[in-house]
Design an enzyme around this catalytic site. Structure first.
Site, PDB file in Angstrom:
ATOM      1  CB  VAL A   8       7.676   8.424  16.660  1.00 47.37           C
ATOM      2  CG1 VAL A   8       8.835   7.685  16.011  1.00 47.37           C
ATOM      3  CG2 VAL A   8       7.563   9.838  16.124  1.00 47.37           C
ATOM      4  CB  SER A   9       3.938   7.438  20.611  1.00 53.88           C
ATOM      5  OG  SER A   9       3.626   6.146  20.140  1.00 53.88           O
ATOM      6  CB  THR A  10       6.214  11.500  22.241  1.00 55.24           C
ATOM      7  OG1 THR A  10       7.520  10.918  22.334  1.00 55.24           O
ATOM      8  CG2 THR A  10       5.227  10.660  23.041  1.00 55.24           C
ATOM      9  CD  GLN A  13       8.630   7.407  20.788  1.00 53.72           C
ATOM     10  OE1 GLN A  13       7.569   7.718  20.285  1.00 53.72           O
ATOM     11  NE2 GLN A  13       8.860   6.205  21.300  1.00 53.72           N
TER      12      GLN A  13
END
Length: 213
Positions: A8-10, A13
């Site tokens: 996940v990017s952040t 999430q």
């Protein structure tokens, strides 16, 4: 060994949805994930700087990597293509849940790899063509391409040395001596002095004037 990879990017999430999809997929295929690799990092980050890059060094011939979709491996075609190419060369199987890709040492994988390679070559050619067109346009507009001769040398080697140079001139050091001290040629030194002291003709120091002329 069968690996499950989720990203996940952040930190806002969750990886739980991806894990759930991969687990359901593996059950339907009749195998189970033996090791999970989770990370929270942007897909634009180089693979070598991610856990995925470290995993690629550990994974062995015949191993399988399962992820939800190709975009989990990278955010651009070049990243994904490079990763898949390394896997295929080492007979590592890559499975994706959503696209239903089964990439390994088979004809379908080779066709896909060829398509990736072709896309990358086209992109490189387009970038090269756009660069040439931009340079041609600038040249047609009268823009002088490239840096002026001696400009970088003056900026890097002589900037901030004005007081030292002037002191050496007042001490009647020759242009050759000054140029040699700073590792530049006489013309570069002369141009630098003209640019640094635009009113040099008004200076009272005759030695200074004589050396610049």
């Amino acid at each position: 060994m069968i690996y499950g990879y989720v990203r996940v990017s952040t930190d806002k999430q969750s990886t739980e949805n991806q894990r759930f999809e991969i687990e359901n997929y593996s059950k339907a295929k009749g195998f189970r994930i033996e090791r999970w690799v989770d990370e929270t990092i942007s897909g634009t980050t180089s693979v070598s700087d991610r856990q995925l890059g470290r995993l690629l060094k550990q994974i062995r011939k015949g191993d399988t990597l399962v992820t939800t979709e190709l975009s989990r491996l990278g955010r651009n075609l070049m990243q994904v293509m490079s990763f898949l190419h390394q896997c295929m060369e080492r007979d590592i199987i890559v499975l994706t849940v959503k696209e239903r890709y089964e990439l390994g040492n088979n004809i379908n994988s080779k066709i896909l790899a060829f398509a990736f390679s072709l896309s990358a070559e086209i992109e490189r050619n387009l970038i090269s063509q756009r660069t040439r067109e931009a340079l041609a346009r600038k040249k047609a507009e009268g823009t002088k391409l490239g840096r002026p001769k001696g400009k970088k040398t003056m900026q890097v080697r002589l900037s901030g040395k004005e007081n030292v140079i002037k002191k050496m001139i007042n001490e009647k050091c020759s242009m050759n001596e000054i140029a040699e001290k700073f590792g530049v040629n006489r013309q570069t030194l002369r141009d630098f002095l003209r640019n640094t002291f635009p009113d040099w003709r008004k200076l009272s120091n005759r030695t200074f004037m004589a050396l610049i002329v």
